[in-house]
Scaffold this motif. Structure first.
Motif, PDB file in Angstrom:
ATOM      1  N   ALA A   1      49.926  49.310  48.528  1.00  0.00           N
ATOM      2  CA  ALA A   1      51.382  49.503  48.439  1.00  0.00           C
ATOM      3  C   ALA A   1      51.755  50.903  48.896  1.00  0.00           C
ATOM      4  CB  ALA A   1      51.863  49.245  47.012  1.00  0.00           C
TER       5      ALA A   1
ATOM      6  N   GLU B   1      49.823  42.049  39.586  1.00  0.00           N
ATOM      7  CA  GLU B   1      50.852  43.036  39.247  1.00  0.00           C
ATOM      8  C   GLU B   1      51.356  43.728  40.513  1.00  0.00           C
ATOM      9  OE1 GLU B   1      50.695  46.777  36.334  1.00  0.00           O
ATOM     10  OE2 GLU B   1      49.654  47.099  38.208  1.00  0.00           O
TER      11      GLU B   1
ATOM     12  N   SER C   1      54.887  43.538  42.655  1.00  0.00           N
ATOM     13  CA  SER C   1      55.584  44.796  42.894  1.00  0.00           C
ATOM     14  C   SER C   1      55.870  44.994  44.386  1.00  0.00           C
ATOM     15  CB  SER C   1      54.719  45.930  42.341  1.00  0.00           C
ATOM     16  OG  SER C   1      55.232  47.164  42.703  1.00  0.00           O
TER      17      SER C   1
ATOM     18  N   LEU D   1      57.395  45.497  50.542  1.00  0.00           N
ATOM     19  CA  LEU D   1      56.365  46.234  51.261  1.00  0.00           C
ATOM     20  C   LEU D   1      55.413  45.242  51.916  1.00  0.00           C
ATOM     21  CD1 LEU D   1      55.533  48.975  48.601  1.00  0.00           C
ATOM     22  CD2 LEU D   1      56.693  49.326  50.789  1.00  0.00           C
TER      23      LEU D   1
ATOM     24  N   ARG E   1      61.887  51.125  45.178  1.00  0.00           N
ATOM     25  CA  ARG E   1      61.759  50.807  43.765  1.00  0.00           C
ATOM     26  C   ARG E   1      61.812  49.294  43.533  1.00  0.00           C
ATOM     27  NH1 ARG E   1      67.806  51.480  41.164  1.00  0.00           N
ATOM     28  NH2 ARG E   1      68.867  50.351  42.832  1.00  0.00           N
ATOM     29  N   GLY E   2      61.267  48.884  42.413  1.00  0.00           N
ATOM     30  CA  GLY E   2      61.357  47.489  42.007  1.00  0.00           C
ATOM     31  C   GLY E   2      62.197  47.353  40.753  1.00  0.00           C
TER      32      GLY E   2
END
Lengths: 353, 257
Positions: A65, A88, A92, A98, A208-209
């Protein structure tokens, strides 16, 4: 480019590096250890290539990421239990839009299971896998040539839709050797505005998530959903084999489809007309393409190396228009084409004649 | 003409902090921004805020930022720094983020000697979720999940991050500071600047642990929180430089400048 003989796991690496992947992080787990091993040597030899043996699967996916946000084509790989840990980060990455490529060389499960080839991760792969409302594009190669082609395609798709893409293969695909030709990769198309490289003298940005306002978060979910809708329309891929005059169609993907092809060839010699429908993208599932076949062919046999997961997508696609049977070998058991031919022949005799 | 002696750092956006009154985060945000300004690195700095109270740090820092899942900041920061070696990359983490759920990420980033800086806020409690026990909660300290006080037999001991991490060969600079008085804030700022400088000079991993007040969850007023850091917290977590492997030549150069 000449043909070379390589094993599946190495092919994925070589195709990735040729496709411009310059960041790999991973953690050892059988049956995909050849991937980090090849990357340790060859990624570090590639210009600007970065290899990190991470301390965990969770770290590997979060490194992907980070590298992806920084603007690099990035990949990680693992096998079933390790892919569970990566969820996870996959969630994300989908939230943050991404791109990145995740390779799953599936083994027997659930739990630690075993290290034999299996297809038990279909649900996890095609339903997102982690928490929240998202999808990952899932590519299921069935030959070593496809391992190379789809690995390159995975990077293009990840960039195009700014979404994680999973290569879903199994221990058989990872370990087998076949001749392969590496095609010329397409030039990368990815807008610099999505990269996080420092603000320079301009405006700073953030990725951001976390979106605390529910209305904004709802809109973000719909935005992602619209993207998935486009992918569902544009990107389904499948292969049809021996479909003309088929009285029965086997639906299988990956290694299971190879075995099915062998079985179909055997049964052809005995005068049975059997076709193969092989989804190449598992998400988006080629449901329209399968449904259109049901106008002609009414008998389907789903074969998976699981207790029946893709089966649900086939039921949804065929919507009761056809008779669907299932044969499964979960837990790392891999039938021979001869064994599967016997199963198919029995069902063919009962349903077609 | 009036001389400007104090103004908002350029690397801090025009936004009002959401932090509780008396919280240390806003102080630390400000001094990081001052350091970024002073080093002139706003355009090449990438920050990684954590899950926790500082999750919204990107609303305040005027530098590029990417939010990491809980505890994964050092993994992301490592990858960003390796991908863009000439950028300045820092991860901002709380005690739960660094010493509990992200201990592996922090430990191994430090052990690999990643050329990044970690700003570690230790307030001995989980702030954002409402005051639960943190890995750094002290023995006898009451939290919502240690209502009778942290009991070593049931809950273990406070994790002393600086003491542990200073043992790692990959660590170049490690200091524990406090932000409970103007003098200590200045000291903390110097430490942060030194850590960033260490990274800019390519000397490797730096971590600044900061004892920071959390009046809301400590159930104290701001003044007593600052006193409590002096009287209680700093006894368990003594401030000081735990490791300084910055080559001597650069140290002298810094003093001269």
């Amino acid at each position: 480019m000449n043909k070379v003989l390589m094993s599946g796991n190495f092919i994925i690496c070589e195709a990735a590096i040729r496709a411009g992947c310059r960041f790999y992080a991973g953690y050892p787990i059988t049956p995909q250890n050849e991937i980090p091993e090849y990357m340790a040597e060859h990624m570090r030899k590639a210009e600007g290539g970065i290899f990190i043996q991470s301390e965990s699967e969770i770290v590997a996916i979060n490194m992907i990421a980070g590298a992806s946000a920084a603007g690099l084509r990035a990949m990680t790989s693992s096998s079933s239990p390790g892919i569970s840990l990566k969820q996870e980060g996959i969630s994300s990455m989908a939230a943050c839009e991404l791109p990145g490529v995740v390779v799953n060389i599936m083994r027997g499960g659930p739990g630690l299971g075993n290290i034999r080839p299996s297809q038990g991760d279909y649900f996890q792969a095609t339903r997102g896998g982690g928490h929240g409302d998202y999808r990952t594009i899932v590519l299921a190669p069935a030959t070593c040539q496809e391992l190379a082609d789809l690995t390159m395609a995975a990077f293009d798709l990840a960039d195009k839709y700014r979404n994680p893409v999973m290569i879903l293969a199994d221990g058989m695909m990872g370990q087998m050797m076949e001749p392969v030709t590496f095609k010329k990769p397409k030039p990368r198309i990815y807008n610099k505005k999505f990269m996080l490289q420092g603000a320079g003298s301009g405006k700073s940005k953030f990725i951001r998530g976390l979106i605390l306002d529910p209305i904004d978060m709802e809109e973000h979910n719909w935005k992602l959903a619209r993207k998935y809708e486009v992918i569902s329309k544009k990107e389904p891929r499948h292969e049809e084999y021996n479909i003309n005059n088929a009285k029965m169609i086997i639906v299988a993907y990956g290694t299971a489809a190879r075995i099915a092809k062998g079985a179909i060839k055997r049964l052809q010699n005995n005068g049975m007309n059997i076709g193969l429908f092989r989804p190449v993208t598992l998400w988006p599932f080629p449901e329209q393409q399968l449904r259109s076949l049901s106008a002609k062919v009414k008998n389907y046999l789903v074969f998976e190396m699981s207790t029946g997961q893709m089966l649900e997508d086939i039921r949804l696609a065929l919507q009761g228009y056809a008779d669907i049977r299932f044969h499964g070998r979960p837990g790392g058991a891999v039938p021979t084409p001869a064994e599967l031919a016997n199963v198919i022949a029995r069902i063919y005799e009962r349903t077609v004649k | 003409m009036a001389k400007i002696v104090y103004q908002r750092p350029k690397s801090l956006k025009e936004a009002v902090f959401h932090y509780c009154p008396g919280c240390g985060h806003s102080i630390v945000h400000r001094i990081i921004a001052e350091v970024i300004d002073e080093l002139g690195i706003r355009g090449i700095t990438i920050g990684v805020p954590p899950a926790g109270c500082a999750v919204l740090a990107y609303n305040y820092f005027d530098v590029d930022m990417i939010e990491a899942p809980h505890g994964r900041g050092p993994a992301m920061a490592s990858a960003i720094k390796r991908s863009l070696p000439d950028r300045v990359v820092f991860s901002y983490q709380g005690d739960g983020d660094l010493a509990a759920i992200g201990i592996a990420e922090s430990f191994h980033a430090a052990n690999r000697g990643e050329n990044i800086t970690i700003i570690f806020i230790n307030n001995a409690v989980y702030g954002m979720t409402g005051g639960q026990m943190a890995p750094t909660t002290m023995l006898e300290q009451k939290t919502t999940t240690s209502p009778l006080g942290r009991n070593n037999k049931l809950d273990g001991y406070p994790v002393k991050v600086s003491e542990i991490f200073s043992q790692l060969q990959g660590v170049t600079y490690l200091e524990r500071c406090m932000v409970n008085s103007p003098a200590n804030v200045n000291k903390t700022k110097k430490a942060i600047k030194k850590a960033f400088q260490c990274q800019i000079n390519g000397h490797g991993f730096s971590l600044i642990e900061i004892l920071s007040p959390c009046p809301t969850n400590w159930k104290m007023n701001a003044v007593n929180s600052c006193k409590w850091i002096d009287e209680v917290m700093s006894k368990v977590f003594p401030p000081g430089v735990f490791k300084d492997d910055i080559p001597a030549a650069t140290k002298t150069a810094e003093v001269d400048s």
